[in-house]
Design an enzyme around this catalytic site. Structure first.
Site, mmCIF file in Angstrom:
data_model
loop_
_atom_site.group_PDB
_atom_site.id
_atom_site.type_symbol
_atom_site.label_atom_id
_atom_site.label_comp_id
_atom_site.label_asym_id
_atom_site.label_seq_id
_atom_site.Cartn_x
_atom_site.Cartn_y
_atom_site.Cartn_z
ATOM 1 N N PRO A 258 0.510 -1.145 0.369
ATOM 2 C CA PRO A 258 -0.092 -0.124 -0.267
ATOM 3 C C PRO A 258 0.601 1.400 -0.005
ATOM 4 O O PRO A 258 0.253 2.158 0.280
ATOM 5 C CB PRO A 258 -0.572 -0.078 1.331
ATOM 6 C CG PRO A 258 0.040 -0.958 2.537
ATOM 7 C CD PRO A 258 0.669 -2.068 1.009
ATOM 8 N N SER A 260 3.891 2.612 2.321
ATOM 9 C CA SER A 260 4.489 2.594 3.500
ATOM 10 C C SER A 260 5.607 3.368 3.027
ATOM 11 O O SER A 260 6.003 3.997 3.471
ATOM 12 C CB SER A 260 3.683 2.585 4.796
ATOM 13 O OG SER A 260 3.568 1.263 4.711
ATOM 14 N N ASP A 318 5.035 -7.433 -12.719
ATOM 15 C CA ASP A 318 5.614 -8.846 -11.864
ATOM 16 C C ASP A 318 6.511 -9.135 -11.688
ATOM 17 O O ASP A 318 7.866 -8.803 -12.741
ATOM 18 C CB ASP A 318 5.081 -10.024 -12.986
ATOM 19 C CG ASP A 318 5.508 -11.171 -12.122
ATOM 20 O OD1 ASP A 318 6.097 -10.998 -11.229
ATOM 21 O OD2 ASP A 318 5.152 -12.704 -12.546
ATOM 22 N N CYS A 390 6.477 -9.985 5.719
ATOM 23 C CA CYS A 390 4.972 -9.608 7.636
ATOM 24 C C CYS A 390 4.659 -11.269 8.038
ATOM 25 O O CYS A 390 2.959 -11.769 8.722
ATOM 26 C CB CYS A 390 3.142 -9.347 7.370
ATOM 27 S SG CYS A 390 2.247 -9.736 6.018
#
Length: 537
Positions: A258, A260, A318, A390
């Site tokens: 996203p 950050s 990609d 993550c």
């Protein structure tokens, strides 16, 4: 899943899996069965493992659970375990009124919020706590809401209309010190986290402090601050600390949405402090056009100064086949925060665990390795790639790093008779966050496959092969090698050999302990994995 006859059968099984609590039970069983060092300490009393990133001499890294027990004792333990059936909130899961011992408050590292024994993860752990007592701090941390975290941006990246970093810090210290404060291990005092006494999270921010929420919302839109988790900050912070990401640098964020990390990197690379007086550039790439559009919107909403945002180039490729720059000039630093199972984010994303199986991480491993290999091809000699996820699943972390390093170093050795590796892991910059607790990477892990139903395997699971039975929820089947998995009937057509730790030749030479694991129970965070790889030639 491959044996299902129809799409309706598959949909029914997925619905059952989500509603029954199977994902929670499998998650506990999987991480409980991993070697010490993956998510938990070898010492069940909770003493810290050595944070060293040395390549040798850390005997705890591959320690096996149950070491010292006789085979007869292990067989007796297995018979007891087979009697345990866990099914949602049915028999075998302790009720809230029973207050099981494993759910007593654990506040040493994760604040003062009591453990909620009605949480599905706690219920799943209650049924397996005697088998995996070492998991208690990890599970307890994951069952709590994620503390609020944000960082103050560099002043020179802020728009002219923003409130200065110093003024915001003073306001936070005078009016909100009971709710948030700088983390003790950040000498710049730019990283803030909610205090353990406040139990402040994104979910309860509006209720506990509408004024603080207003400050954070306005600060996020005028470029004063960024709401970002600690783990998400680490790739850019570490690339900067090792000298790869500096003012004037050319940076590639391969899986940018996203956004950050893109904006955090931009604050450094596009700074006017560059020695050459030329602002750097960040290439923000994402394979999904919709996510790329969301990234553009996030940059606009951030309020960053136009001198910075004009230094972003958006691309839609990609990541595993990202094209070489037309200029021929490779990148100084590359961020490869790859698509992953996301099981380190379960404190904020309640949709992860209900559908959890080890199949997700296994399936992503190949793509992750291809992305990292491509990153190492695109970074310049002397440059650094930061590979991160993550997730704390070793097949998405150390297994990927090992596979990529073996591939690029083997190719380099064939092309040139030089003992210097093409790329190698570098140590975590300890001076970056003094007092920050990172755990070293692991060199051993177990590869699991999920089998719904089936009988229990009497083989010695602690020696490698075998199953963890989960009552009504089926089995996690483990195999020492790719060949063992094939012989056991596992469909290996889409399974990578590099999932297994024995795939890499001379594994100790890779120094996988230089990788870093962020355990949720250490600093009250999400789970995160980060590694730094320098290209030598």
């Amino acid at each position: 899943h491959g044996r299902l006859a129809s799409k309706s059968d598959l949909n029914a099984l997925n619905l059952w899996h989500r509603k029954s609590g199977a994902g929670y039970a499998l998650f506990v069983s999987y991480y409980g069965s991993q070697p010490m060092g993956v998510v938990a300490d070898a010492d069940e009393t909770g003493r810290s493992a050595s944070p060293s990133g040395a390549c040798a001499g850390d005997s705890g890294a591959g320690q096996k659970r149950g070491k010292g027990m006789s085979r007869a004792a292990k067989r007796r333990a297995k018979k007891r375990k087979r009697g345990t059936s866990i099914s949602g909130t049915s028999a075998g899961i302790e009720s809230r009124d029973q207050s099981p011992e494993c759910c007593q408050n654990d506040t040493a590292n994760t604040g003062t919020l009591p453990v909620d024994s009605s949480h599905p993860l706690i219920q799943a752990f209650s049924a397996q706590s005697k088998r995996y007592p070492h998991l208690a701090p990890y599970i307890h941390a994951l069952s709590r809401p994620l503390p609020l975290t944000f960082r103050l941006r560099n002043d020179d990246a802020c728009a002219a209309s923003c409130v200065s970093r110093g003024r915001v810090a003073k306001l936070l210290a005078t009016d909100y010190s009971d709710l948030v404060g700088p983390v003790p291990y950040d000498p710049t005092q730019a990283i803030y986290q909610s205090t353990s006494a406040s139990n402040l999270s994104k979910a309860n921010l509006s209720r506990l402090s509408p004024c603080l929420k207003g400050l954070l919302v306005s600060g996020s839109s005028d470029s004063t601050l960024a709401r970002q988790e600690l783990g998400s900050m680490l790739p850019v912070l570490s690339l900067s600390a090792v000298g790869a990401l500096v003012p004037g640098a050319k940076v590639l964020d391969l899986c940018a949405s996203p956004g950050s990390k893109t904006m955090q990197a931009l604050e450094i690379a596009a700074s006017a402090k560059a020695v050459s007086r030329k602002r750097g550039r960040v290439v923000a790439n994402d394979v999904h056009t919709s996510r790329l559009d969301s990234l553009r919107d996030a940059v606009v909403r951030s309020g960053l100064d136009g001198a910075f945002t004009s230094r972003i180039t958006y691309t839609n490729f990609d990541a595993s086949v990202f094209p070489s720059p037309n200029s021929g000039k490779l990148f100084d630093a590359i961020i490869a925060d790859v698509p992953c199972s996301g099981d380190g984010t379960i404190r904020k994303d309640r949709h992860i665990l209900p559908m959890w199986t080890p199949a997700t991480g296994n399936a992503l491993h190949g793509l992750q390795a291809r992305i990292l290999v491509r990153a190492l091809e695109l970074v310049k000699v002397g440059g650094v790639v930061c590979y991160s996820t993550c997730s704390l699943n070793p097949v998405e972390d150390e297994a990927v790093v090992a596979a990529a390093l073996q591939k690029v170093n083997k190719s380099g050795k064939e092309a040139k008779s030089d003992d210097t590796p093409v790329a190698e892991l570098v140590n975590w910059p300890e001076a970056l966050l003094p007092g920050f607790k990172r755990r070293p990477g692991v060199e051993n892990w177990r590869v699991a496959f999920y089998e719904q139903g089936g009988s229990y395997d009497e083989s010695d699971e602690d020696e490698g092969d075998g199953m963890n039975t989960n009552g009504d929820f089926g089995n996690l089947q483990y195999h020492r090698t790719y060949e063992d998995a094939m012989m056991a009937g596992i469909d290996c057509n889409n399974v990578e050999r590099s999932l297994w730790p024995d795939f890499v030749e001379n594994k100790s030479s890779l120094c996988l302990k230089r990788c870093s694991r962020l355990w949720p129970q250490d600093q009250d965070t999400g789970g995160f994995f980060v590694s730094l790889i320098r290209k030598n030639r």
